[in-house]
Design a protein around this motif. Structure first.
Motif, mmCIF file in Angstrom:
data_model
loop_
_atom_site.group_PDB
_atom_site.id
_atom_site.type_symbol
_atom_site.label_atom_id
_atom_site.label_comp_id
_atom_site.label_asym_id
_atom_site.label_seq_id
_atom_site.Cartn_x
_atom_site.Cartn_y
_atom_site.Cartn_z
ATOM 1 N N SER A 33 4.402 -3.256 -11.892
ATOM 2 C CA SER A 33 3.509 -2.229 -11.359
ATOM 3 C C SER A 33 2.860 -2.728 -10.080
ATOM 4 O O SER A 33 2.773 -3.939 -9.838
ATOM 5 C CB SER A 33 2.408 -1.869 -12.362
ATOM 6 N N VAL A 34 2.382 -1.794 -9.268
ATOM 7 C CA VAL A 34 1.655 -2.155 -8.042
ATOM 8 C C VAL A 34 0.374 -2.894 -8.400
ATOM 9 O O VAL A 34 0.038 -3.924 -7.799
ATOM 10 C CB VAL A 34 1.329 -0.897 -7.204
ATOM 11 N N ALA A 35 -0.339 -2.404 -9.382
ATOM 12 C CA ALA A 35 -1.604 -3.028 -9.780
ATOM 13 C C ALA A 35 -1.382 -4.454 -10.277
ATOM 14 O O ALA A 35 -2.147 -5.366 -9.946
ATOM 15 C CB ALA A 35 -2.291 -2.194 -10.857
ATOM 16 N N GLY A 36 -0.319 -4.660 -11.051
ATOM 17 C CA GLY A 36 -0.031 -5.996 -11.566
ATOM 18 C C GLY A 36 0.294 -6.978 -10.462
ATOM 19 O O GLY A 36 -0.170 -8.130 -10.475
ATOM 20 N N PHE A 37 1.079 -6.532 -9.490
ATOM 21 C CA PHE A 37 1.436 -7.419 -8.379
ATOM 22 C C PHE A 37 0.226 -7.699 -7.494
ATOM 23 O O PHE A 37 -0.009 -8.843 -7.094
ATOM 24 C CB PHE A 37 2.557 -6.789 -7.547
ATOM 25 N N ARG B 71 10.830 -6.831 0.445
ATOM 26 C CA ARG B 71 10.376 -8.008 -0.309
ATOM 27 C C ARG B 71 9.127 -7.675 -1.124
ATOM 28 O O ARG B 71 8.971 -8.137 -2.254
ATOM 29 C CB ARG B 71 10.100 -9.168 0.648
ATOM 30 N N ALA B 72 8.246 -6.869 -0.538
ATOM 31 C CA ALA B 72 7.047 -6.466 -1.272
ATOM 32 C C ALA B 72 7.426 -5.678 -2.525
ATOM 33 O O ALA B 72 6.871 -5.903 -3.605
ATOM 34 C CB ALA B 72 6.142 -5.625 -0.373
ATOM 35 N N LEU B 73 8.386 -4.768 -2.389
ATOM 36 C CA LEU B 73 8.818 -3.972 -3.534
ATOM 37 C C LEU B 73 9.420 -4.861 -4.620
ATOM 38 O O LEU B 73 9.174 -4.652 -5.813
ATOM 39 C CB LEU B 73 9.835 -2.924 -3.098
ATOM 40 N N ALA B 74 10.177 -5.874 -4.221
ATOM 41 C CA ALA B 74 10.770 -6.784 -5.205
ATOM 42 C C ALA B 74 9.688 -7.483 -6.018
ATOM 43 O O ALA B 74 9.808 -7.650 -7.239
ATOM 44 C CB ALA B 74 11.655 -7.803 -4.503
ATOM 45 N N GLY B 75 8.614 -7.886 -5.342
ATOM 46 C CA GLY B 75 7.501 -8.516 -6.053
ATOM 47 C C GLY B 75 6.814 -7.552 -7.000
ATOM 48 O O GLY B 75 6.472 -7.904 -8.129
ATOM 49 N N ILE B 76 6.624 -6.330 -6.530
ATOM 50 C CA ILE B 76 5.988 -5.304 -7.365
ATOM 51 C C ILE B 76 6.838 -5.013 -8.601
ATOM 52 O O ILE B 76 6.335 -4.964 -9.731
ATOM 53 C CB ILE B 76 5.780 -4.012 -6.544
ATOM 54 N N ALA B 77 8.143 -4.811 -8.389
ATOM 55 C CA ALA B 77 9.043 -4.511 -9.508
ATOM 56 C C ALA B 77 9.075 -5.659 -10.505
ATOM 57 O O ALA B 77 9.146 -5.446 -11.721
ATOM 58 C CB ALA B 77 10.443 -4.219 -8.979
ATOM 59 N N GLY B 78 9.016 -6.888 -9.989
ATOM 60 C CA GLY B 78 9.025 -8.051 -10.868
ATOM 61 C C GLY B 78 7.814 -8.096 -11.786
ATOM 62 O O GLY B 78 7.890 -8.589 -12.915
ATOM 63 N N ARG B 79 6.679 -7.578 -11.295
ATOM 64 C CA ARG B 79 5.451 -7.530 -12.096
ATOM 65 C C ARG B 79 5.345 -6.256 -12.922
ATOM 66 O O ARG B 79 4.496 -6.147 -13.809
ATOM 67 C CB ARG B 79 4.229 -7.642 -11.182
ATOM 68 N N GLY C 24 0.806 -1.211 0.000
ATOM 69 C CA GLY C 24 0.000 0.000 0.000
ATOM 70 C C GLY C 24 0.840 1.262 0.000
ATOM 71 O O GLY C 24 0.520 2.240 -0.698
ATOM 72 N N ILE C 25 1.932 1.253 0.759
ATOM 73 C CA ILE C 25 2.821 2.423 0.814
ATOM 74 C C ILE C 25 3.475 2.670 -0.545
ATOM 75 O O ILE C 25 3.578 3.820 -0.998
ATOM 76 C CB ILE C 25 3.882 2.223 1.917
ATOM 77 N N VAL C 26 3.910 1.588 -1.201
ATOM 78 C CA VAL C 26 4.489 1.750 -2.542
ATOM 79 C C VAL C 26 3.428 2.288 -3.497
ATOM 80 O O VAL C 26 3.709 3.152 -4.339
ATOM 81 C CB VAL C 26 5.084 0.430 -3.061
ATOM 82 N N GLY C 27 2.198 1.794 -3.349
ATOM 83 C CA GLY C 27 1.112 2.302 -4.180
ATOM 84 C C GLY C 27 0.896 3.796 -3.985
ATOM 85 O O GLY C 27 0.669 4.542 -4.951
ATOM 86 N N GLN C 28 0.982 4.247 -2.746
ATOM 87 C CA GLN C 28 0.840 5.676 -2.482
ATOM 88 C C GLN C 28 2.008 6.460 -3.073
ATOM 89 O O GLN C 28 1.828 7.560 -3.614
ATOM 90 C CB GLN C 28 0.760 5.919 -0.971
ATOM 91 N N ALA C 29 3.217 5.888 -2.984
ATOM 92 C CA ALA C 29 4.388 6.546 -3.567
ATOM 93 C C ALA C 29 4.239 6.677 -5.078
ATOM 94 O O ALA C 29 4.627 7.701 -5.673
ATOM 95 C CB ALA C 29 5.652 5.763 -3.223
ATOM 96 N N VAL C 30 3.670 5.653 -5.705
ATOM 97 C CA VAL C 30 3.437 5.708 -7.154
ATOM 98 C C VAL C 30 2.452 6.825 -7.488
ATOM 99 O O VAL C 30 2.624 7.559 -8.483
ATOM 100 C CB VAL C 30 2.916 4.344 -7.657
ATOM 101 N N ALA C 31 1.416 6.983 -6.655
ATOM 102 C CA ALA C 31 0.430 8.045 -6.892
ATOM 103 C C ALA C 31 1.083 9.422 -6.772
ATOM 104 O O ALA C 31 0.811 10.321 -7.581
ATOM 105 C CB ALA C 31 -0.723 7.913 -5.894
ATOM 106 N N VAL C 32 1.949 9.593 -5.788
ATOM 107 C CA VAL C 32 2.643 10.872 -5.622
ATOM 108 C C VAL C 32 3.610 11.104 -6.784
ATOM 109 O O VAL C 32 3.746 12.222 -7.294
ATOM 110 C CB VAL C 32 3.393 10.913 -4.273
ATOM 111 N N ALA C 33 4.285 10.014 -7.212
ATOM 112 C CA ALA C 33 5.214 10.126 -8.341
ATOM 113 C C ALA C 33 4.497 10.641 -9.583
ATOM 114 O O ALA C 33 5.038 11.468 -10.331
ATOM 115 C CB ALA C 33 5.858 8.762 -8.620
ATOM 116 N N ALA C 34 3.274 10.165 -9.799
ATOM 117 C CA ALA C 34 2.505 10.621 -10.965
ATOM 118 C C ALA C 34 2.247 12.125 -10.887
ATOM 119 O O ALA C 34 2.310 12.833 -11.902
ATOM 120 C CB ALA C 34 1.186 9.853 -11.040
ATOM 121 N N GLN C 35 1.975 12.610 -9.678
ATOM 122 C CA GLN C 35 1.759 14.051 -9.495
ATOM 123 C C GLN C 35 3.033 14.853 -9.807
ATOM 124 O O GLN C 35 2.960 16.004 -10.233
ATOM 125 C CB GLN C 35 1.326 14.337 -8.064
ATOM 126 N N LEU C 36 4.175 14.201 -9.589
ATOM 127 C CA LEU C 36 5.457 14.869 -9.820
ATOM 128 C C LEU C 36 6.001 14.625 -11.224
ATOM 129 O O LEU C 36 7.100 15.073 -11.555
ATOM 130 C CB LEU C 36 6.479 14.383 -8.786
#
Length: 274
Positions: free
Chosen positions: A224-228, A214-222, A183-195
């Motif tokens: 995107s946050v939505a894909g993971f 470990r969560a970030l590694a899974g997300i990066a492997g997919r 969820g935190i990475v998802g929020q960071a992605v939302a802020v990144a889009a604003q920037l």
């Protein structure tokens, strides 16, 4: 170590790999399975497959890896598993469930001289196949020593973390932190889009920075946050539901973890309000 007479209930995605590791370790394994097709597959792998719980009566230890808390109670209590086992046997609960459930089983089993441990799982089927699944175990020191040869067939590390139910409590917190990380990475992605920063660029950078997990590694492997989140939704969604229900039942406040879960919830349960 001499071969053990073992039983198993719930030889599915996770449990099936456990059964194969137990067989490879030289143990005799009887698996309770309702499906005739699944029994045939288990028999081909070397297990004794049965639809009759009475066939587990001589098992020294029985592992349970069904899908839900309700199924644990159904199999162990209504289904007669504990009543079937002989005095001196041990029951190992792998299913992510309420600590109250394993405590209930422990109290009932103790009257028959049967030990119960909860051995919650952190990892996936590939970890079990490799013998490196993390097991979070709750129970007495005596019960832990009794079941360790069973768990050693597929678990490493095997962590004895406290009394019966503590394995489940810690697993639920582990899942809560994992989900919060997503969820935190998802929020960071939302802020990144604003920037004006692309999600792929952010994920690539975070993997090599102090924000890695470990969560970030899974997300990066997919990618995107939505894909993971979509890939793990079935299992993480179930576990996160258990976290919420158990925390409420035990009177625990998830605090900031709940805030992070709110970001993730629409991805796990798109048809529901976060």
């Amino acid at each position: 170590m001499s071969a053990l007479r073992l039983g198993f209930v719930g030889a599915g995605r996770m449990g099936g790999q456990m059964v194969r590791r137990l067989l490879a370790a030289g143990h005799e394994v009887t698996v309770l399975e309702a499906s005739e097709e699944a029994r045939a597959e288990l028999a081909a792998a070397g297990a004794k497959a049965t639809a009759n719980v009475a066939d587990l009566a001589d098992a020294q230890m029985v592992g349970v890896c069904v899908h839900t808390d309700a199924q644990v109670r159904s199999v162990c209590l209504d289904g007669g598993l504990i009543d079937t086992l002989a005095e001196g046997a041990a029951l190992i609960v792998h299913t992510t469930c309420s600590p109250r459930t394993v405590e209930l089983l422990g109290g009932y089993a103790a009257k028959r001289g049967i030990a119960v441990v909860d051995a919650a799982i952190s990892g996936g089927p590939h970890d079990i196949a490799a013998g490196t699944i993390t097991l979070l175990v709750g129970g007495t020191a005596e019960a832990f020593a009794q079941v360790r040869p069973f768990l050693a067939a597929y678990g490493d590390p095997i962590l004895h973390l406290g009394a019966l139910g503590d394995g489940q409590r810690i697993k639920l917190l582990n899942n809560a932190v994992f989900a919060a990380n997503i969820g935190i990475v998802g929020q960071a992605v939302a802020v990144a889009a604003q920037l004006g920063v692309a999600e792929t660029a952010l994920l690539q950078a975070l993997e090599h920075g102090s924000g890695a997990s470990r969560a970030l590694a899974g997300i990066a492997g997919r990618g995107s946050v939505a894909g993971f989140a979509s890939a793990v939704a079935e299992f993480l969604g179930k576990d996160l539901t258990v976290v919420r229900e158990t925390a409420a039942d035990l009177g625990a406040d998830l605090g900031a973890l709940n805030d992070a879960h709110a970001v993730l919830a629409p991805l796990l349960w798109p048809a529901q309000d976060a």
